[in-house]
Enzyme design. Structure first.
Site, PDB file in Angstrom:
ATOM      1  N   ASN B 238      35.946  44.309  43.177  1.00 35.68           N
ATOM      2  CA  ASN B 238      37.125  44.990  42.652  1.00 35.68           C
ATOM      3  C   ASN B 238      36.766  46.240  41.850  1.00 35.68           C
ATOM      4  O   ASN B 238      37.578  47.144  41.719  1.00 35.68           O
ATOM      5  CB  ASN B 238      37.931  44.032  41.775  1.00 35.68           C
ATOM      6  N   ILE B 264      43.807  33.637  47.521  1.00 35.59           N
ATOM      7  CA  ILE B 264      44.907  32.983  48.244  1.00 35.59           C
ATOM      8  C   ILE B 264      44.626  32.836  49.740  1.00 35.59           C
ATOM      9  O   ILE B 264      45.124  31.909  50.364  1.00 35.59           O
ATOM     10  CB  ILE B 264      46.252  33.734  48.056  1.00 35.59           C
ATOM     11  N   CYS B 326      42.872  36.763  36.547  1.00 31.56           N
ATOM     12  CA  CYS B 326      42.215  36.792  37.846  1.00 31.56           C
ATOM     13  C   CYS B 326      42.338  38.219  38.312  1.00 31.56           C
ATOM     14  O   CYS B 326      41.882  39.118  37.619  1.00 31.56           O
ATOM     15  CB  CYS B 326      42.856  35.788  38.797  1.00 31.56           C
ATOM     16  N   SER B 327      42.998  38.472  39.426  1.00 28.62           N
ATOM     17  CA  SER B 327      43.215  39.870  39.800  1.00 28.62           C
ATOM     18  C   SER B 327      44.545  40.349  39.213  1.00 28.62           C
ATOM     19  O   SER B 327      44.574  41.131  38.278  1.00 28.62           O
ATOM     20  CB  SER B 327      43.206  40.025  41.316  1.00 28.62           C
ATOM     21  N   ARG B 332      45.928  32.341  40.351  1.00 31.44           N
ATOM     22  CA  ARG B 332      44.914  31.491  39.722  1.00 31.44           C
ATOM     23  C   ARG B 332      45.144  31.366  38.220  1.00 31.44           C
ATOM     24  O   ARG B 332      44.958  30.303  37.640  1.00 31.44           O
ATOM     25  CB  ARG B 332      43.523  32.082  39.984  1.00 31.44           C
ATOM     26  N   ARG B 372      54.754  33.772  48.238  1.00 31.79           N
ATOM     27  CA  ARG B 372      53.803  32.685  48.452  1.00 31.79           C
ATOM     28  C   ARG B 372      54.358  31.582  49.340  1.00 31.79           C
ATOM     29  O   ARG B 372      53.631  30.934  50.077  1.00 31.79           O
ATOM     30  CB  ARG B 372      53.381  32.080  47.112  1.00 31.79           C
TER      31      ARG B 372
END
Lengths: 464, 648
Positions: B238, B264, B326-327, B332, B372
């Site tokens: 990243n 994911i 997380c990102s 998460r 999701r």
């Protein structure tokens, strides 16, 4: 260091005694009062009476009184009424270890039976025995067919012919259909147990390795195989309305797993404490499962012992699996099964000593040792083994044998590797809920009675 | 339409109805009209299979793990159904979703009450906020700073609007660090954010000040943990995109820690693989265990649990605050914050507390439910079982701490069902902002009120508020026991009732407890009457007291005939075994005892019962009527012939 080694070798020597008569049961003096002598709790005659009211097609035979016909059978066995002792003697020569077909279970609902025996000694040239054929056919009702469940695969069964063994040729047993299942034996089971216990003890591996080690041990595969065969046997009896004969090679291992599990499925009595004890007495001890050979060292056996195998433990695991699926249908709980496992391997009681009744007789166990049942069946002990959820269920219970339904028996294999504190608390809570309910029930009943009495008094004062 | 549903094990002839909201299959059996209801929003995939002699098979896989095979005689009809279902299962507008037409016959006031049942400002108050260290910030009023955050946010008192805005500019999607959970006992907190835009060397003074403010809000500790829940490699990758993770040199007094949870896409594939294993026709034990292992699913569950355990320990044992990201900080991060909170705070282990937890860490903080769980037609790469994994973590904990949770497994299963069902408005959209714009609360009903109303069905009989397990932090063993995590057949094979234990200990104990309560009441009444009579007799007055009916033992017997389940196919495909056993096709009418005892206020919810609910239910779920609530497991309790699914 030297002391340590001395201690180690002493323990080693003491835990691998050669002579049975030096073992603990011969020195153990019970600290409890024997109310009921377990050696006489489950006599074959009494067991026979349980179904003799329903059928007159069977009789007790004393042909093996001196253990001469079959050294691994008890003195008393149940056989078809129409077959005399002379015929039994002939059949015994045709069956492995002299284990001629005997009655294992009578299904009262439809009169179908489970019989068990050793393999027929057909050999390579297809020997046959008229008396054997007659005996087996004597158990069939007119026009009915039966099933022979051979617990070995067809190829394994065929191989045994070279050594004088074999299986029933359909041509000679036209009323019977043979089904081969393959339940593993001896060292394969023992290796499986060793691998499983290794995997359970190794706490360093990651999630993936745990599952693959569990898989590689094959333990659950054996569980599935044994349960499936037992279910099939039960299905033949209850659903197909057909009698069955079960055997493997000797008829002392996989055969007994299948006959006893089929009874758990079919017979509500075998799901009670007394009934289960009777089942173990009948289908394992009397039936000549060689406990002495099979249950010596368990998983931590460094010298390869030829006869060691967790056959009985697999049976107990299968019972646990059914118990897990039907948690309200058994009078006993998981602790009862764990206790039996422990006593089968090391015990202060004589019950699991010896390989068969003949050996137990010679050892004079009844006179010299205490029976496990004498201890277990005391009310104080029984309470530990009683399932608080039990509600008698008179139906046949069909377990699922899908892999998703057959988990590892943590209570036994992870017993020393994880704390069971929270699970024990949950069990206690469950007992509390049920005990409190019973208590209230009793109180309410007393008050109701009191009230009823008072009110009739009332009425009497009113009437005159 | 007349269609057949056939499978190797069981064929059921019936009629298929497609309504605006459901697929309904009604069997033609003369005695009981069995129905299977499937919400369009539950449909995950539809697969046309090769035509056979009997017709064209259509395989429908549902998001709640139900699998149904329809066999339609005419190829053309089959194609029509296929096309229709594809359209119906992929709505493009929110207004097409079931919750906008679902009407449980509640008036406006009841609906509004339903929406205030779970109140987050109450929850922050319960945590002890605002206080000397933490305050409610209005910086995100009208979603001005971050459109995926809620408007109500708690931040350290020393974090000024300038610091917050500055920090937000240095974080992915402007998701700056905010409070998720405050641990009253020692002032430590769990905060959450997205990744910093640090690239290889970028810094942001305000962001550094923000972390410092979090540290200062916890006088008991001189450092803050920063937990990056991604695998280190992912986080490093990243950096090339101008994102990344905190450099310990730039932030004073932080301890940085990676805890690798996969992204994911990995999770989606993992679930896919595990479901393939669940779908296998009579797998061997090895097939199953290998498949389960190769799916990696339980390893992922363990990773999430490990992160949650790490944070809970940091907070409760070290007294240190933790910043989790997380990102983007919505997948998460949500999993890990909620697992840690659940371990720390017994309140979240109660029925209502669990609803609050999901409302807080998932709904309010912008977990993208729509993307999701594929509520609207969208990018399939956005779909991932993120909250499913959290729900499973809870179940794994319930297995280890059987007395610690006020709710039972059924509660988890029904929540999972409704995350996909779109029957209630709670889980719609991707953020609070979107939900407000859609006026969800005015136009739909809240799931929480529905679950609360039926809470009797969801209670864990072993839970006792004063029990040791229900107090304080849940302590997991320090040695990593991998065998702790088990396959959850109650979820992933839930429609194959034959695989589940045939008697439910939970239902049994609930029935006992219900009877106990009745007994307590009766006991009291009896004592009262006894006293009265004794007094009366004492006074020698002759008043005849009325004999009341003795209450019957309500009997939670399991020896109901319904336990008469039927054998499975134990013979395999063995030729020597006779014709199929006559019983094999029978439905598995296994029992759960309490059909009579656990009278659910909502008949649809009696999903605990395996018995066919028969005719009486038909009325309330007639497709035309729609005035009653077909609920959760419409599929489940309606559909009894799981034998079909076993082999589908």
């Amino acid at each position: 260091m030297e002391e340590c080694l001395n201690i180690a070798s002493s323990i080693e020597a003491l835990s691998t005694l050669d002579s049975i008569t030096l073992m603990y049961p011969f020195f153990y003096r019970p600290m409890f009062e024997v109310i009921e002598d377990g050696w006489h709790s489950f006599l074959p005659e009494q067991e026979f009476e349980l179904y003799s009211s329903a059928t007159s097609e069977w009789r007790l035979s004393y042909v093996n009184k001196e253990f001469a016909v079959c050294p691994s059978y008890p003195p008393i066995v149940t056989v078809p009424k129409s077959i005399d002792d002379e015929a039994l003697r002939k059949v015994a020569t045709f069956r492995h270890g002299g284990r001629f077909p005997v009655l294992s279970y009578y299904h009262k609902k439809n009169g179908m039976v489970i019989m068990r025996s050793g393999q027929p000694l057909t050999g390579t040239n297809g020997r046959r025995c008229k008396e054997d054929e007659k005996l087996i056919n004597a158990t069939l009702r007119a026009g009915k067919r039966g099933y022979i469940i051979d617990t070995r695969s067809l190829s394994v069964a065929q191989q045994t012919r070279a050594k004088g063994g074999g299986f029933e040729q359909e041509a000679h047993y036209p009323q019977w259909r043979r089904i081969h299942k393959s339940i593993e034996r001896y060292h394969i089971l023992q290796e499986s147990l060793i691998k499983l216990v290794e995997a359970c003890n190794d706490q360093t591996h990651n999630m993936d390795r745990w599952l693959s080690k569990l898989e590689a041990s094959n333990w659950l595969t054996h569980i599935k195989e044994i349960l499936t065969t037992a279910c099939l046997a039960a299905q033949c009896i209850d659903r197909e309305g057909a009698s069955i004969l079960i055997h493997g090679t000797e008829g002392t291992d996989s055969t007994l797993q299948v006959t006893s599990l089929a009874q758990i499925i079919l017979e509500p009595r075998s799901r009670t404490i007394r009934g289960f004890e009777a089942l173990i007495e009948r289908e394992w001890l009397q039936a000549g499962h060689p406990f002495q050979q099979r249950c010596a060292q368990s998983a931590y056996c460094n010298t390869k012992r030829k006869w060691e195998a967790p056959v009985f433990l697999l049976f107990l695991d299968c019972v646990w699996q059914i118990l897990r699926q039907f948690p309200c249908s058994f009078e006993f709980n998981e602790n009862f099964l764990i206790m039996l496992f422990e006593h089968a391997y090391a015990s202060q009681f004589g019950t699991f000593l010896g390989n068969n009744e003949s050996e137990r007789c010679k050892l004079k166990l009844q006179q010299k040792t205490m029976s496990l049942w004498s201890w277990v069946n005391q009310p104080s002990e029984l309470s530990k083994f009683t399932n608080p959820l039990f509600e008698a269920n008179n139906l046949v219970i069909w377990p699922s044998v899908a892999p998703q339904s057959l988990p590892l028996w943590e209570g036994i294999f992870l017993r020393w590797n994880r704390s069971s504190k929270y699970l024990d608390e949950a069990y206690e809570e469950m007992v509390n809920i049920i005990e409190y309910n019973k208590e209230l029930q009793a109180k309410v009943n007393i008050l109701r009675r009191q009230l009823a009495e008072l009110e009739t008094e009332d009425g009497m004062q009113e009437s005159p | 339409f007349h269609h057949y549903r056939v499978s190797p094990k069981k064929a059921a002839l019936g009629t298929l109805y497609l309504t605006a909201t459901h697929v309904i299959f009604v069997e033609n059996s003369p005695d009981a009209r069995k129905e299977t209801w499937i919400l369009h929003s539950q449909i995950s995939t539809i697969e046309k299979q090769a035509t056979t002699a009997t017709g064209c098979p259509l395989l429908i896989r549902c998001k709640n793990f139900q699998i149904i095979q329809l066999i339609i005689p005419q190829e053309r009809d089959c194609h029509d159904v296929y096309i229709s279902l594809i359209c119906l299962a992929r709505p493009v507008k929110y207004e097409e979703l079931y919750c906008f037409s679902f009407n449980p016959m509640l008036d406006k006031e009841e609906r509004e009450q339903g929406w205030v049942l779970i109140d987050l400002s109450e929850e922050y108050k319960r945590m002890g906020l605002p206080n000397h260290y933490w305050q409610l910030s209005d910086v995100n009023r009208d979603y001005r700073v971050c459109d995926s955050y809620p408007t109500e946010l708690y931040v350290p008192k020393s974090a000024t609007a300038h610091i917050i805005v500055g920090s937000s500019k240095f974080r992915s999607r402007r998701r700056f660090p905010v409070l998720s959970y405050y641990y009253k006992d020692n002032h430590a907190s769990i905060c959450r954010s997205s990744q910093p835009l640090s690239g290889f060397s970028a810094r942001c003074l305000e962001d550094e000040q923000m972390l410092q403010a979090i540290r200062k809000a916890n006088p008991g500790s001189d450092f803050v943990y920063v937990v990056d829940t991604r695998p280190k490699l992912n986080a490093m990758a990243n950096r090339a995109a101008g994102k990344g993770y905190e450099n310990e040199d730039n932030y004073s007094n932080i301890k940085f820690q990676f805890i690798g949870i996969e992204n994911i896409h990995v999770m989606r594939n993992s679930l896919q693989k595990m479901l393939e294993v669940c779908e296998l026709k009579s797998p061997s034990m090895s097939d199953f265990l290998w498949g389960l292992e190769n799916s990696g699913w339980l390893r992922h569950i363990k990773a999430i649990m490990d992160a949650g355990i790490f944070i809970a320990k940091a907070v409760s044992e070290e007294g240190a605050s933790v910043l989790v990201h997380c990102s983007d900080g919505w997948d998460r991060t949500a999993q890990v914050c909620s697992v840690a909170s659940l371990l720390l705070d017994p309140h979240y282990r109660t029925l209502k507390g669990f609803m609050v937890l999901i409302e807080k860490d998932w709904i309010s903080f912008g977990h993208k439910f729509n993307h999701r769980y594929g509520n609207l037609d969208g990018d399939p790469k956005e779909i991932s079982p993120v909250i499913d994994q959290f729900i499973e973590c809870v179940w794994q904990l319930m297995e280890q701490f059987p007395c610690a949770f006020e709710f039972n497994e059924r509660f988890l299963i029904h929540i999972q069902h409704h995350i996909y069902s779109c029957q209630f408005g709670n889980f719609l959209c991707n953020s609070q902002k979107e939900r407000r714009e859609l006026k969800i609360q005015e136009r739909t009903y809240s799931l929480w009120a529905h679950l609360w109303k039926n809470r009797a069905d969801y209670l864990n009989p072993l839970f006792r508020a004063d029990h040791s397990q229900t107090q304080g932090t849940l302590h997991l063993p320090t040695t990593p026991c991998n065998f702790m995590y088990k396959f959850w057949s109650g979820m992933y094979n839930r429609f194959e009732k034959g695989m589940q234990p045939r008697q439910s200990v939970t239902d049994y104990l609930m029935a006992v407890k219900e009877e106990t309560q009745q007994l307590e009441e009766e006991l009291e009444a009896l004592e009262e009457r006894l006293e009265k009579i004794q007094k009366v007799q004492l006074n020698c007055t002759k008043v005849k007291s009325k004999q009341s009916e003795p209450s019957k033992h309500s009997g939670f017997s399991t020896s109901d005939n319904s336990i008469a389940n039927t054998p499975q196919d134990y013979s395999g495909n063995m030729k020597s075994f006779p014709s199929r056993s006559p019983s094999q096709g029978d439905e598995d009418s296994a029992l759960i005892l309490t059909q009579d005892n656990l009278k659910s206020s909502d008949p649809d919810l009696s999903a605990n019962s395996d018995q066919e609910s028969g005719v009486e239910d038909l009325s309330c779920r007639s497709p035309s009527g729609g005035e009653h609530a077909p609920s959760e497991d419409s599929g489940k309790d309606r559909d009894s012939d799981e034998a079909v699914f076993l082999t589908a």
